[in-house]
Scaffold this active site. Structure first.
Site, PDB file in Angstrom:
ATOM      1  N   ASN A  10      10.787   3.499  -1.072  1.00 36.38           N
ATOM      2  CA  ASN A  10      10.620   2.349  -0.185  1.00 36.38           C
ATOM      3  C   ASN A  10      11.227   1.077  -0.775  1.00 36.38           C
ATOM      4  OD1 ASN A  10       9.337   3.858   1.760  1.00 36.38           O
ATOM      5  ND2 ASN A  10       7.279   3.388   1.016  1.00 36.38           N
ATOM      6  N   THR A  54       1.310   7.133  -1.319  1.00 33.02           N
ATOM      7  CA  THR A  54       1.896   8.362  -1.836  1.00 33.02           C
ATOM      8  C   THR A  54       1.192   8.766  -3.122  1.00 33.02           C
ATOM      9  OG1 THR A  54       4.028   7.749  -0.866  1.00 33.02           O
ATOM     10  CG2 THR A  54       4.066   9.444  -2.571  1.00 33.02           C
ATOM     11  N   ARG A  93       0.785  -1.237   0.000  1.00 31.41           N
ATOM     12  CA  ARG A  93       0.000   0.000   0.000  1.00 31.41           C
ATOM     13  C   ARG A  93       0.821   1.294   0.000  1.00 31.41           C
ATOM     14  NH1 ARG A  93      -5.237  -0.471   3.771  1.00 31.41           N
ATOM     15  NH2 ARG A  93      -3.736  -0.216   5.455  1.00 31.41           N
ATOM     16  N   ASP A  94       2.139   1.180  -0.120  1.00 29.03           N
ATOM     17  CA  ASP A  94       2.952   2.388  -0.288  1.00 29.03           C
ATOM     18  C   ASP A  94       4.212   2.052  -1.090  1.00 29.03           C
ATOM     19  OD1 ASP A  94       3.500   5.085  -0.075  1.00 29.03           O
ATOM     20  OD2 ASP A  94       4.512   4.912   1.859  1.00 29.03           O
ATOM     21  N   LEU A  95       4.032   1.286  -2.154  1.00 33.63           N
ATOM     22  CA  LEU A  95       5.168   0.890  -2.989  1.00 33.63           C
ATOM     23  C   LEU A  95       5.609   2.069  -3.846  1.00 33.63           C
ATOM     24  CD1 LEU A  95       6.943  -1.561  -3.830  1.00 33.63           C
ATOM     25  CD2 LEU A  95       5.322  -1.923  -5.708  1.00 33.63           C
TER      26      LEU A  95
END
Length: 211
Positions: A115, A153, A109-111
């Site tokens: 990261n 993001t 959910r934040d690839l």
């Protein structure tokens, strides 16, 4: 993060634990537990956590090449284009790591490139996904849940998520496609076939579907 003896590193959170709200503590714990659960060559391994001076530290695998975003920005400044072989290799690393995450019932959910860390092996860069702070584990009902609002993001959030639809592994696949688009958009068009971006994205999606 700070390197310890061997191939471990320490990442100390700056927030004072006394000031953390209950939800943020759960969020932090989920990041640690999710990272400890996963063990794969293309994922940053979390070994343990500790408290020191009322701050929480995380013992994780050490990656000496920095994050992927810095590499992309550095190459762009130098006009050092990614070729098709590099793009395919990097996307394969990310895809295989993401596939392992999804196999364990987890959504990242934040690839995004920030990261993804780089582990250098001789003259090769190996990409490893990290930062599971916003991850959702469908087998853990108490995992940090932000299903009522967009998670992640802005530049990597899927249109469905922005529209308020429920979470899905497809959100991570969308983010993967955004990363592929970043790499291909920066590719030297003179030496790259028109369909290269379609080929690498199709390959990535194929790997995710093959379970």
């Amino acid at each position: 993060h700070t390197r310890l003896q061997g191939d471990w590193s320490s990442d100390v959170c700056s927030s004072d634990l006394d000031s953390l709200e209950t939800k943020l503590k759960e969020y932090e714990e989920m990041e640690i537990q999710t990272g400890k659960l996963l063990d794969h060559p293309f994922l940053v391994k979390i070994h343990d956590s500790f408290f020191r001076n009322e701050k929480r530290g995380i013992i994780m695998e050490f990656c000496d090449g920095g994050d992927f975003r810095k590499l992309i920005e550095s190459r762009k400044k130098k006009n050092d284009y990614f070729n098709e072989e590099e793009i395919a290799k990097y996307l394969a690393n990310i895809t295989l790591g993401l596939n392992e995450i999804h196999k364990n019932g987890i959504q990242h959910r934040d690839l995004k490139p920030l990261n993804i860390l780089i582990h250098r092996v001789k003259d090769r860069n190996i990409l490893k996904i990290t930062d599971f702070g916003l991850a959702k584990n469908k087998y853990a009902p108490n995992s940090y849940d932000t299903s009522t609002r967009p998670t992640g993001t802005r530049d990597f959030i899927s249109p469905e998520r922005l529209a308020g639809n429920h979470n899905s592994d497809k959100e991570d696949v969308w983010a993967l496609g955004c990363i592929a688009q970043q790499l291909c958009r920066f590719t030297d068009r003179k030496s790259t076939r028109l369909n290269s971006s379609h080929l690498v994205i199709s390959y990535a999606v194929f790997c995710l579907k093959k379970k």
